[in-house]
Design an enzyme around this catalytic site. Structure first.
Site, mmCIF file in Angstrom:
data_model
loop_
_atom_site.group_PDB
_atom_site.id
_atom_site.type_symbol
_atom_site.label_atom_id
_atom_site.label_comp_id
_atom_site.label_asym_id
_atom_site.label_seq_id
_atom_site.Cartn_x
_atom_site.Cartn_y
_atom_site.Cartn_z
ATOM 1 N N LYS A 192 82.337 27.571 38.010
ATOM 2 C CA LYS A 192 80.932 27.148 38.125
ATOM 3 C C LYS A 192 80.744 25.886 38.962
ATOM 4 O O LYS A 192 79.623 25.511 39.254
ATOM 5 C CB LYS A 192 80.353 26.911 36.734
ATOM 6 C CG LYS A 192 80.948 25.698 36.042
ATOM 7 C CD LYS A 192 80.469 25.543 34.608
ATOM 8 C CE LYS A 192 81.124 24.308 34.011
ATOM 9 N NZ LYS A 192 81.047 24.271 32.565
ATOM 10 N N ARG A 201 76.974 20.653 21.502
ATOM 11 C CA ARG A 201 76.311 21.441 22.541
ATOM 12 C C ARG A 201 76.207 22.832 21.933
ATOM 13 O O ARG A 201 75.727 22.963 20.805
ATOM 14 C CB ARG A 201 77.085 21.391 23.868
ATOM 15 C CG ARG A 201 76.182 21.763 25.063
ATOM 16 C CD ARG A 201 76.895 21.726 26.408
ATOM 17 N NE ARG A 201 77.786 22.862 26.603
ATOM 18 C CZ ARG A 201 78.501 23.089 27.704
ATOM 19 N NH1 ARG A 201 78.425 22.243 28.709
ATOM 20 N NH2 ARG A 201 79.286 24.132 27.818
HETATM 21 C C1 LIG Z 1 82.311 24.118 32.144
HETATM 22 C C2 LIG Z 1 82.893 24.794 30.970
HETATM 23 C C3 LIG Z 1 84.288 24.922 30.867
HETATM 24 C C4 LIG Z 1 85.257 24.306 31.875
HETATM 25 O O1 LIG Z 1 85.385 22.941 31.672
HETATM 26 P P1 LIG Z 1 86.377 22.053 32.567
HETATM 27 O O2 LIG Z 1 86.325 20.724 31.932
HETATM 28 O O3 LIG Z 1 85.852 22.075 33.959
HETATM 29 O O4 LIG Z 1 87.724 22.668 32.475
HETATM 30 C C5 LIG Z 1 84.781 25.620 29.783
HETATM 31 N N1 LIG Z 1 83.964 26.164 28.864
HETATM 32 C C6 LIG Z 1 82.625 26.061 28.924
HETATM 33 C C7 LIG Z 1 81.784 26.699 27.867
HETATM 34 C C8 LIG Z 1 82.039 25.360 29.975
HETATM 35 O O5 LIG Z 1 80.713 25.258 30.039
#
Ligand SMILES: *Cc1c(COP(=O)(O)O)cnc(C)c1O
Length: 356
Positions: free
Chosen positions: A36, A131
């Protein structure tokens, strides 16, 4: 005109993805690469395919649709809790979705039945970051209801930490998640394949044998893209670091008093930045702004450059301490953090320069 320009070291991202996949493979943990961070860019995405990544996750369905159109046939996971208004796109493009709401799970099930698809679901549990996620006490009820739905399969549970409250994944909360999964398995009377324990910040917990054995999946973005772990404030050993670099051009260079002059808005607080009166300082204004980057995430490559602040289109820096002679038209380079990368990749005004 090429500036502002973002140099994207696609080759280094590929190496990071390969390295992490190998490491997690050896521990029998499935890697879901979180993509993302680069706004669906298919050049960057191709690095993951070259690295042999078979499972990806994105928070925007538009990006996943783009990857599908470009020919990606591996597993796609919907990372953000789905909007009820995007269920059709989700059912048509993803294999797995994270869920926390009964209503949303039911909409996915209904649509999957109509479209003759099968979707796997992972329930997110909030173990402290506040969250997304159901509270542990409400997990069983949601799980049992999903078990009774058609065309969806409950694959497991997951959690996310470090994103809202900044809660660090540790032995304590991860053990709690493992316990929650075991209790749920007892209640529904079968084993669940997936314990999706977290993100980049969870990687360091794999040193613990028990945790490494119980965790079956990690969703990792930052470690691959930047080789950093913002939550634990570290550079990850053996990874390529800062694989995105910003270049921006100086459009004004002048000696100016560092102290502002006139009546300050917002109750005398101005824009909220801390302004020190350091007398006359040499200032460079660069042609890049909030539209393109998060200025808090810029690390100047040239010694002596200090980022003072930013408006929509102007980055204000203090270059008094820079040894070399600068001129209007010179270009300064910055390492950038995740949030600056995200914005630079999303901004149409930033030229992308791929290094393959
Ligand atoms: C963005 C996200 C991740 C990845 O996190 P990083 O710190 O970039 O590895 C994993 N799980 C969810 C639900 C996320 O929103």
């Amino acid at each position: 005109m090429n500036y502002p320009q973002l140099d994207v070291y696609v080759n280094k991202i590929e190496e990071n993805a390969k390295k992490l996949k190998k490491e997690l493979d050896s521990k029998n943990i499935k890697l879901t690469a979180v993509v993302k961070g680069f706004a669906g860019d298919t050049n960057v995405f191709s690095a993951y395919q070259r690295a042999g990544i078979k499972s990806i996750a994105d928070s925007r369905i538009e990006n996943i649709q783009k990857f599908r159109k470009s020919g990606y046939q591996g597993e796609a996971l919907m990372l953000r809790i789905p909007m009820p208004s995007e269920i059709e796109e989700i059912v048509n493009n993803v294999d797995v979705s994270l869920v926390t709401e009964l209503k949303t799970a039911a909409l996915i099930s209904d649509k999957a039945e109509v479209l003759n698809k099968e979707i796997d679901l992972i329930i997110m549990v909030d173990i402290g970051d506040r969250r997304e996620g159901v509270l542990a006490a409400d997990l069983e009820d949601l799980a049992l209801k999903i078990e009774a739905m058609n065309n969806v399969t409950l694959k497991g549970i997951g959690t996310n930490l470090g994103c809202f409250a900044g809660i660090i994944p540790d032995e304590k909360n991860t053990n709690k998640l493992i316990k929650i999964k075991k209790e749920l398995e007892n209640k529904i009377g079968r084993k669940l394949d997936i314990l999706s324990a977290g993100n980049t910040a969870t990687l360091r917990l794999l040193k613990d044998q028990y945790l490494a054995q119980e965790i079956t999946n990690l969703r990792v973005g930052e470690a691959i893209l930047l080789g950093t772990d913002i939550i634990n404030e570290s550079l990850l050993d053996g990874f390529n670091h800062y694989n995105f670099r910003l270049q921006a051009e100086i459009v004004e260079l002048k000696e100016k008093p560092s102290d502002p002059e006139g009546e300050m808005a917002f109750g005398g607080q101005g824009r909220g930045q801390i302004i020190e009166d350091k007398g006359l300082r040499r200032r460079a204004i660069l042609a890049v702004g909030k539209q393109d980057i998060d200025y808090n995430g810029l690390y100047p490559g040239l010694e002596g450059v200090k980022v003072l602040g930013c408006s929509s289109d102007h980055l204000i820096t203090d270059v008094t301490e820079v040894d070399q002679k600068l001129e209007v038209g010179d270009v300064l380079t910055f390492k950038i953090n995740y949030s600056a990368m995200l914005r630079a990749m999303t901004s149409q005004y930033v030229t992308k320069n791929y290094i393959e």
